[in-house]
Design a protein around this motif. Structure first.
Motif, mmCIF file in Angstrom:
data_model
loop_
_atom_site.group_PDB
_atom_site.id
_atom_site.type_symbol
_atom_site.label_atom_id
_atom_site.label_comp_id
_atom_site.label_asym_id
_atom_site.label_seq_id
_atom_site.Cartn_x
_atom_site.Cartn_y
_atom_site.Cartn_z
ATOM 1 N N ALA A 125 0.835 -1.202 0.000
ATOM 2 C CA ALA A 125 0.000 0.000 0.000
ATOM 3 C C ALA A 125 0.867 1.249 0.000
ATOM 4 O O ALA A 125 2.055 1.218 0.341
ATOM 5 C CB ALA A 125 -0.921 -0.009 1.217
ATOM 6 N N SER A 126 0.256 2.365 -0.379
ATOM 7 C CA SER A 126 0.998 3.626 -0.527
ATOM 8 C C SER A 126 1.660 4.062 0.777
ATOM 9 O O SER A 126 2.745 4.650 0.762
ATOM 10 C CB SER A 126 0.066 4.721 -1.045
ATOM 11 O OG SER A 126 -1.061 4.865 -0.206
ATOM 12 N N ILE B 162 -0.672 3.619 -6.909
ATOM 13 C CA ILE B 162 -0.144 3.507 -5.542
ATOM 14 C C ILE B 162 1.136 4.322 -5.411
ATOM 15 O O ILE B 162 1.346 5.033 -4.413
ATOM 16 C CB ILE B 162 0.111 2.028 -5.192
ATOM 17 C CG1 ILE B 162 -1.200 1.240 -5.233
ATOM 18 C CG2 ILE B 162 0.758 1.899 -3.814
ATOM 19 C CD1 ILE B 162 -1.017 -0.271 -5.099
#
Length: 689
Positions: A196-197, A230
C-alpha cells in the motif's frame, strides 16, 4: 457457537479414522525414538543420522580457521581487486569480510558467463499463467538490457552508493532493474509489489532513492493492482521526492498514464544512453537494502554487503541445493522477500544456471496443478517453496487430479523454509511430488540458510523429521537458557549464533547502527540473537520450534506452538490452523487453537474440536492444558506464507494492533475478533487497521 471447553467424557467419542491417526503417530514416534537412540554400529541408522565426514571436516574448518576457509570459498566469484585481509573482527558486531577487495555483483551474475561463451544459455524463464505467457531470457539478452538500463540510470545521475527503489511485480524487468543498479555500484531497495501507498511512502522517505523504477500494474487472480496509482499516492505523501521514475508499461495487461515531468518510459530510458560498464565496489559496500518486519514508524532496513554475500550465495547453489551448471532452479517466492533476492535473482545467476520466475499462485491460476505443470514444462531440478503452498495444493486437490498428468522425473528435491512444515504436509508432498522435502532455517538478516540439509556435502536425503538440518558452515549455533547459560542437548531454549557471523549476513541496519546493536546483540553479548526457539539433538541436528515469542509458558512449562500445530494439522478435516498463547488467570497462559475446516467436510465444528483435543492430549500430553479449539473462516497469512500469530495473541490481550501490509486477506481479523469475544476476551481495542 460451539463451546470449546470440552470435558474428558465427550472427548472419548472419536471415530476410527482419528484413532488411527493417533495410533500411527504414536507408532512413528516410537520408531523415531528407537532409530534415534540405536547404537552407532547399525549402518542403516548411521546413514540416516550421520552426514558424510566431508561435511564435518568443512564445518569444523569454517569455525577453527575462518580466514583460510572463506578465502578459498570466495574464489568461486571474480574479483576486480584482491582483498587485503579476509576477516576484520576488531569492531564486533560490525564484522568485515574480504577487506579491501573490490567486486561487482552484476559482473559475476551476467558478464562473466557471457564472456565464458554461455551467452545463449537461458538465464530466466518467466512463466505467467495470469497473462498466459512464457518468456525465456538468455544471458546475452540479459546483459544487453541490463547494461543499457545502467547507462540510463547513470545519465539520470545515479552513481556508486545512491539508492534506487524498485516497485515491480515478478517479471524479468525487475531483475534487470536490480542488476542494472548493482552494475553502477548503487544500492537497490526492492519493495514488494502491491504494498500500500503508506508502506511504500515510508520506504521512500527512509531510503531516499534518486530514481524509482516501477511497473504500470501487477496481477492477482481475478484482479489488477495498479502500481502506478499507488506509487503516485506514495510520492505525493512523501517528504522526499525522487529525481525521476522509470515506468515499465505492461501493455499485455494494463498501461498507465505518465507524468510528463517525473516519469520516463522504460523503452525511452533504454534508448537514452549506451551500455554502461560494471563499477567495482569495496566488498563491504552495500548491495541492497531490504525492509523486514518492524513498525512503519521505524523501518528496519537490512543492509547487505556485496562481497561476502555473492561469494556465499554462489557456493550455496551446489553445496546446499546440489545444483549443477545445467540444472533448472525454481524458487517459488517473490523478489520483495529475501528468498527472491537470494534465490530467484543472485544465487542461480551467480552459479550460471537457469532461474524460473513464476507469476501465479499454487492454486486459482487457474487450478492447483500449476506447480506440477511448471516442473514438467521447464524440467525443474530443484524447487524452493514454503509449506503453506503445499497445504493449499493439498487442500484444493488432495487426490492430485490436476497434477497427476504431469511428469516430475526431473525433480531432485524440494526445499521448504519460512514456516514450520508439519509432518502430514511433508509426507503428502513427498508422496505426490516423488522427491524428498527438506527443511531449512534462515532469516532476512542472514541472507542464506543458518541450518540446512546440504545436499552437496553429503547430508542424508532422509533426515529425522522436523529438523531444519545441521549448522551451515560458519554458523556456531548455540542454545541458551534465559539466564544466558548454555542448554544441554535436546533442551529447548533461545537459538543464538556466536560471533563473528559468516560472510553474506547483514552488515548493519540502514542508517541505524545503534538500533542494529540493540535489537540483535544486546541481550546476549557476543552472540547474534535469532529470537527463535529450538534445540539441538545429540547428533547435531537443529530443531527450530517457533519464534521465541510463540513459545507458550503454561504454568511454568515452555510449550512450542509448532508442536501443537503439527498435531492439529494431522486432522483430515483441518486445512489450516494456528496455535497462540492467550491469557488465563491460573496458569498465566494457555494455548488457543484456531482452525479452518475443509469445505466439504461432513463433520460439525464440535466434532472436529473434540477430535483435536483428544489428539493433542494423547500426542503431547495434559501438560499443554489444551482446551480451546475453535473454527474460523480464515487465518492471517502474509504473502510469504507466514501466519501472523502475534497479532492474534495481541487481540486476545486487548492490545491495539496494526495489520501488516503483507497480509493477504486483512478481512479475516474481523471474524477472529468476533470469535475471541465469544470466548470471553474483551477485544475492546479499536478494530485492526
Amino acid at each position: 457457537m460451539f463451546n470449546p471447553l470440552l470435558d474428558d467424557e465427550r472427548c472419548e467419542e472419536l471415530d476410527g479414522k482419528i484413532q488411527d491417526i493417533i495410533s500411527k503417530r504414536i507408532k512413528h514416534r516410537k520408531l523415531d525414538q528407537k532409530n534415534k537412540f540405536e547404537k552407532e554400529s547399525h549402518d542403516a541408522v548411521k546413514e540416516n543420522l550421520y552426514p558424510a565426514d566431508h561435511y564435518h571436516k568443512i564445518y569444523k574448518k569454517s569455525l577453527s580457521n575462518p580466514e583460510e576457509f572463506w578465502g578459498e570459498i570466495a574464489k568461486c566469484v571474480e574479483w576486480s581487486k584482491p582483498w587485503d585481509r579476509v576477516l576484520d573482527n576488531r569492531t564486533q558486531p560490525f564484522t568485515k569480510w574480504f577487506v579491501g577487495g573490490e567486486i561487482n555483483a552484476c559482473h559475476n551474475a551476467v558478464d562473466r558467463h557471457v564472456k565464458a561463451g554461455k551467452g545463449s544459455k537461458v538465464a530466466l524463464i518467466h512463466d505467467s499463467p495470469l497473462t498466459k505467457t512464457v518468456r525465456r531470457v538468455t544471458y546475452a539478452e540479459l546483459l544487453d538490457e541490463v547494461s543499457h538500463l545502467a547507462g540510463a540510470l547513470a545519465k539520470l545521475g545515479v552513481t556508486k552508493g545512491d539508492r534506487v527503489l524498485i516497485y515491480m511485480p515478478l517479471i524479468p524487468e525487475a531483475i534487470v532493474s536490480m542488476l542494472a543498479t548493482a552494475r553502477l555500484g548503487a544500492v537497490h531497495s526492492v519493495v514488494f509489489g502491491g504494498f500500500a501507498s503508506r508502506e511504500l511512502c515510508t520506504r521512500i522517505i527512509h531510503s531516499e532513492p534518486k530514481v524509482i523504477i516501477a511497473a504500470s500494474c501487477g496481477l492477482e487472480p481475478h484482479r489488477i493492482i495498479r502500481y502506478k496509482e499507488i506509487l503516485n499516492e506514495a510520492i505525493e505523501m512523501s517528504s522526499y521526492k525522487p529525481h525521476k521514475c522509470i515506468i515499465f508499461q505492461r501493455r499485455n495487461v494494463e498501461s498507465c498514464s505518465l507524468d510528463v515531468e517525473m516519469d520516463l518510459l522504460w523503452e525511452d530510458a533504454l534508448k537514452m544512453a549506451g551500455p554502461h560498464e560494471c563499477v567495482p565496489v569495496e566488498a563491504n559496500d552495500p548491495l541492497y537494502i531490504l525492509y523486514t518486519s518492524g513498525t512503519t514508524d521505524q523501518p528496519k532496513g537490512i543492509q547487505r554487503p556485496v562481497g561476502g554475500h555473492i561469494a556465499t550465495l554462489c557456493w550455496t547453489m551446489s553445496t546446499v541445493y546440489g545444483m549443477g551448471p545445467e540444472d533448472v532452479w525454481w524458487a517459488a517466492s517473490d523478489l520483495g522477500w529475501v528468498v527472491g533476492h537470494s534465490y530467484i535473482c543472485y544465487g542461480p545467476l551467480l552459479a550460471g544456471i537457469t532461474s524460473v520466475m513464476y507469476e501465479g499462485k499454487p492454486d486459482r491460476t487457474p487450478d492447483p496443478g500449476q506447480y506440477f505443470r511448471i516442473i514438467n514444462e521447464h524440467k525443474v531440478n530443484g524447487l524452493f517453496s514454503v509449506p503453506t503452498a503445499f497445504r493449499v495444493i493439498k487442500r484444493e486437490d488432495p487426490e492430485v487430479e490436476f497434477g497427476r498428468k504431469y511428469s516430475l522425473k526431473s525433480l531432485k528435491a524440494i526445499i521448504v523454509a519460512g514456516e514450520h512444515c508439519d509432518y502430514e504436509t511433508k509426507a503428502w508432498a513427498e508422496r505426490v511430488f516423488n522427491a524428498p522435502v527438506l527443511n531449512q532455517w534462515w532469516q532476512t538478516e542472514t541472507g542464506h540458510a543458518m541450518a540446512a540439509h546440504c545436499i552437496g556435502l553429503g547430508h542424508s536425503m532422509n533426515p529425522p523429521k522436523y529438523t531444519a538440518g545441521m549448522a551451515f558452515p560458519g554458523y556456531d549455533i548455540k542454545i541458551l537458557r534465559k539466564d544466558g547459560t548454555e542448554a544441554v542437548r535436546n533442551e529447548l531454549g533461545r537459538i543464538v549464533v556466536k560471533l563473528p557471523l559468516p560472510p553474506g549476513t547483514m552488515s548493519c541496519l540502514y542508517q541505524a547502527p545503534e538500533r542494529f546493536c540493540q535489537v540483535y546483540f544486546q541481550k546476549y553479548p557476543g552472540y547474534y540473537d535469532t529470537m527463535d526457539a529450538g534445540y539441538i539433538d545429540e547428533y547435531g541436528y537443529i530443531y527450530v520450534t517457533a519464534r521465541d515469542d510463540d513459545v507458550i509458558n503454561v504454568a511454568g512449562h515452555r510449550i512450542s506452538t509448532s508442536a501443537l500445530e503439527d498435531v492439529v494439522l494431522a486432522h483430515p478435516d483441518v486445512v489450516d490452523a494456528t496455535v497462540v498463547g492467550v491469557p488465563e488467570p491460573t496458569k498465566g497462559e494457555v494455548p488457543l487453537c484456531l482452525f479452518v475446516m475443509k469445505k466439504d467436510t461432513q463433520k460439525t465444528e464440535a466434532a472436529v474440536s473434540r477430535d483435536i483435543l483428544r489428539m493433542v492430549r494423547q500426542l503431547v500430553g495434559p501438560i499443554a492444558a489444551f482446551r480451546l479449539a475453535v473454527a474460523v473462516t480464515g487465518l492471517p497469512h502474509t504473502r510469504s506464507g507466514k501466519i501472523c500469530r502475534k497479532s492474534i495473541s495481541d487481540l486476545a490481550r486487548n492490545k491495539e494492533i496494526r495489520i501488516p501490509g503483507t497480509v493477504e486477506d486483512p478481512s479475516v481479523y474481523k471474524n477472529i475478533k468476533i470469535t475471541l469475544q465469544k470466548l470471553g476476551y474483551a477485544c475492546s481495542a479499536p478494530d485492526p487497521q
